[in-house]
Design a protein around this motif. Structure first.
Motif, PDB file in Angstrom:
ATOM      1  N   GLY A  44     -74.772 -39.546  -1.840  1.00  0.00           N
ATOM      2  CA  GLY A  44     -73.788 -39.129  -0.618  1.00  0.00           C
ATOM      3  C   GLY A  44     -73.658 -40.198   0.379  1.00  0.00           C
ATOM      4  N   PHE A  45     -74.924 -41.057   0.466  1.00  0.00           N
ATOM      5  CA  PHE A  45     -74.624 -42.099   1.462  1.00  0.00           C
ATOM      6  C   PHE A  45     -73.935 -43.235   0.998  1.00  0.00           C
ATOM      7  CE2 PHE A  45     -76.592 -46.218   2.837  1.00  0.00           C
ATOM      8  CZ  PHE A  45     -76.158 -46.245   4.184  1.00  0.00           C
ATOM      9  N   THR A  46     -73.798 -43.512  -0.441  1.00  0.00           N
ATOM     10  CA  THR A  46     -73.350 -44.488  -1.128  1.00  0.00           C
ATOM     11  C   THR A  46     -71.717 -44.432  -1.234  1.00  0.00           C
ATOM     12  OG1 THR A  46     -75.167 -45.056  -2.591  1.00  0.00           O
ATOM     13  CG2 THR A  46     -73.097 -45.891  -3.203  1.00  0.00           C
ATOM     14  N   THR A  47     -71.217 -42.913  -1.384  1.00  0.00           N
ATOM     15  CA  THR A  47     -69.840 -42.662  -1.083  1.00  0.00           C
ATOM     16  C   THR A  47     -69.439 -42.707   0.112  1.00  0.00           C
ATOM     17  OG1 THR A  47     -70.603 -40.904  -2.978  1.00  0.00           O
ATOM     18  CG2 THR A  47     -68.652 -40.689  -2.133  1.00  0.00           C
ATOM     19  N   GLN A  63     -62.857 -36.170   3.578  1.00  0.00           N
ATOM     20  CA  GLN A  63     -62.594 -36.716   2.307  1.00  0.00           C
ATOM     21  C   GLN A  63     -64.017 -36.960   1.502  1.00  0.00           C
ATOM     22  OE1 GLN A  63     -60.252 -40.446   1.783  1.00  0.00           O
ATOM     23  NE2 GLN A  63     -59.356 -40.218   3.715  1.00  0.00           N
ATOM     24  N   TRP A  64     -65.087 -36.906   2.161  1.00  0.00           N
ATOM     25  CA  TRP A  64     -66.401 -36.967   1.413  1.00  0.00           C
ATOM     26  C   TRP A  64     -66.582 -35.903   0.925  1.00  0.00           C
ATOM     27  CZ3 TRP A  64     -71.300 -35.313   3.115  1.00  0.00           C
ATOM     28  CH2 TRP A  64     -72.560 -35.902   2.213  1.00  0.00           C
ATOM     29  N   LEU A  65     -66.461 -34.558   1.750  1.00  0.00           N
ATOM     30  CA  LEU A  65     -66.732 -33.292   1.347  1.00  0.00           C
ATOM     31  C   LEU A  65     -65.743 -32.792  -0.138  1.00  0.00           C
ATOM     32  CD1 LEU A  65     -67.357 -31.309   4.526  1.00  0.00           C
ATOM     33  CD2 LEU A  65     -69.061 -31.856   2.563  1.00  0.00           C
ATOM     34  N   ALA A  66     -64.298 -33.271   0.025  1.00  0.00           N
ATOM     35  CA  ALA A  66     -63.676 -33.158  -0.972  1.00  0.00           C
ATOM     36  C   ALA A  66     -63.999 -33.860  -2.453  1.00  0.00           C
ATOM     37  CB  ALA A  66     -62.195 -33.643  -0.660  1.00  0.00           C
ATOM     38  N   ILE A  67     -64.457 -34.903  -2.085  1.00  0.00           N
ATOM     39  CA  ILE A  67     -65.031 -35.507  -3.342  1.00  0.00           C
ATOM     40  C   ILE A  67     -66.250 -34.764  -4.065  1.00  0.00           C
ATOM     41  CG2 ILE A  67     -66.542 -37.683  -4.131  1.00  0.00           C
ATOM     42  CD1 ILE A  67     -64.869 -39.288  -1.872  1.00  0.00           C
ATOM     43  N   VAL A  76     -67.500 -29.639   8.024  1.00  0.00           N
ATOM     44  CA  VAL A  76     -67.089 -30.795   8.743  1.00  0.00           C
ATOM     45  C   VAL A  76     -67.654 -30.967  10.192  1.00  0.00           C
ATOM     46  CG1 VAL A  76     -65.097 -32.180   9.447  1.00  0.00           C
ATOM     47  CG2 VAL A  76     -65.083 -31.101   7.036  1.00  0.00           C
ATOM     48  N   THR A  77     -67.282 -29.845  10.870  1.00  0.00           N
ATOM     49  CA  THR A  77     -67.860 -29.795  12.328  1.00  0.00           C
ATOM     50  C   THR A  77     -69.484 -30.109  12.068  1.00  0.00           C
ATOM     51  OG1 THR A  77     -66.070 -28.182  12.733  1.00  0.00           O
ATOM     52  CG2 THR A  77     -68.140 -28.480  14.317  1.00  0.00           C
ATOM     53  N   LYS A  78     -70.275 -29.481  11.411  1.00  0.00           N
ATOM     54  CA  LYS A  78     -71.758 -29.763  11.453  1.00  0.00           C
ATOM     55  C   LYS A  78     -71.985 -31.082  11.016  1.00  0.00           C
ATOM     56  CE  LYS A  78     -75.913 -28.890  11.423  1.00  0.00           C
ATOM     57  NZ  LYS A  78     -76.457 -28.530  12.665  1.00  0.00           N
ATOM     58  N   LEU A  79     -71.252 -31.797  10.330  1.00  0.00           N
ATOM     59  CA  LEU A  79     -71.450 -33.307   9.757  1.00  0.00           C
ATOM     60  C   LEU A  79     -71.191 -33.992  10.882  1.00  0.00           C
ATOM     61  CD1 LEU A  79     -70.209 -33.518   6.227  1.00  0.00           C
ATOM     62  CD2 LEU A  79     -72.568 -32.847   6.887  1.00  0.00           C
ATOM     63  N   LEU A  80     -70.030 -33.751  11.734  1.00  0.00           N
ATOM     64  CA  LEU A  80     -69.810 -34.496  12.827  1.00  0.00           C
ATOM     65  C   LEU A  80     -70.865 -34.522  13.768  1.00  0.00           C
ATOM     66  CD1 LEU A  80     -65.805 -33.927  13.557  1.00  0.00           C
ATOM     67  CD2 LEU A  80     -67.129 -36.036  13.242  1.00  0.00           C
ATOM     68  N   ASN A  81     -71.280 -33.135  13.985  1.00  0.00           N
ATOM     69  CA  ASN A  81     -72.478 -32.980  15.167  1.00  0.00           C
ATOM     70  C   ASN A  81     -73.665 -33.942  14.584  1.00  0.00           C
ATOM     71  OD1 ASN A  81     -70.788 -31.348  16.555  1.00  0.00           O
ATOM     72  ND2 ASN A  81     -71.700 -29.702  15.928  1.00  0.00           N
ATOM     73  N   VAL A  82     -74.136 -33.584  13.453  1.00  0.00           N
ATOM     74  CA  VAL A  82     -75.228 -34.792  12.718  1.00  0.00           C
ATOM     75  C   VAL A  82     -75.025 -36.009  13.086  1.00  0.00           C
ATOM     76  CG1 VAL A  82     -76.482 -35.249  10.766  1.00  0.00           C
ATOM     77  CG2 VAL A  82     -75.694 -32.869  11.023  1.00  0.00           C
TER      78      VAL A  82
END
Ligand SMILES: [Mg+2]
Length: 229
Positions: A44-47, A63-67, A76-82
């Motif tokens: 995940g980090f590499t992507t 884009q990352w989640l779509a992959i 997406v909101t959760k990832l932005l908060n993280v």
């Protein structure tokens, strides 16, 4: 320039590499997604890093989640908060520390930095530069409308330092916002134009956004300001 008394710095990509912050945030997101989405943390980090290196900036997580075949705006909101709430692993440029150690002997030192207040505060805590600074202004504490190029954060930093603008200089990396407000007040301005930085290729949008001087690296600041004394 006569009688320089105060040197005020921008933070991101001036005193440390913002790319390091981005990568630190990606690591936090990768760890979270490993636990919560079952995406391997290293993969995940590499992507995420690959998207960044391809120039993706504004919708990286979509884009990352779509992959990874995930389509869910709440994720997406959760990832932005993280990303925004993580405690970053970042370090100042080596030349930042050398420069600040010397400058504090002769000048008052300030910071004016844009960005979400708590994000900037976490970066500031991680960098450990506070001991060199007489005062720190995060423009977001004055409201979003007072982010650069507003003159308000520059006025506040100079009021706190008790130095008139004409005896001060602002050092930043982004010609779209760093120099216009500072110049309007009467501060001198220096553009640190690193060839590998995010905004190194940007041009000032109009004459009033131009800095007084450009340099390639912070290590040139000392010689420059000494030539003004
Ligand atoms: Mg910057």
């Amino acid at each position: 320039m006569n009688n320089l008394q105060a040197i005020v710095f921008d933070l991101d990509d001036t005193l440390y590499s913002e790319r390091d912050y981005v990568l630190s945030g990606f690591k936090a997101v990768g760890n979270w997604a490993d636990v919560n989405l079952g995406i391997d943390r290293n993969q995940g980090f590499t992507t995420l890093c690959n998207l960044y290196h391809q120039g993706v900036r504004n919708n990286t997580f979509n884009q990352w989640l779509a992959i990874h075949q995930i389509e869910n705006p709440e994720v997406v909101t959760k990832l932005l908060n993280v990303y925004r709430e993580h405690s970053p692993t970042i370090s100042p440029f080596a030349e930042s520390i050398d420069l600040l150690k010397t400058l504090t002997k002769s000048y008052k030192i300030g910071l004016v930095s844009d960005g979400y207040l708590q994000v900037q505060q976490r970066k500031w805590a991680a960098l450990g530069l506070d001991l060199f600074f007489d005062t720190v202004v995060f423009s977001d504490s004055l409201g979003r409308e007072n982010w650069k190029p507003s003159t308000a954060p520059f006025k506040l930093v100079l009021d706190r330092l008790n130095i008139p603008p004409e005896f001060s200089v602002y050092i930043g990396d982004n010609p779209r916002k760093d120099f216009c407000g500072a110049r309007q007040l009467g501060m001198s301005t220096i553009w640190v134009k690193r060839s590998d930085s995010e905004y190194g290729d940007l041009q000032p949008p109009s004459l009033e956004y131009h800095p007084d001087l450009s340099i390639d690296s912070l290590s040139q600041v000392l010689e420059l300001v000494r030539s003004w004394d």
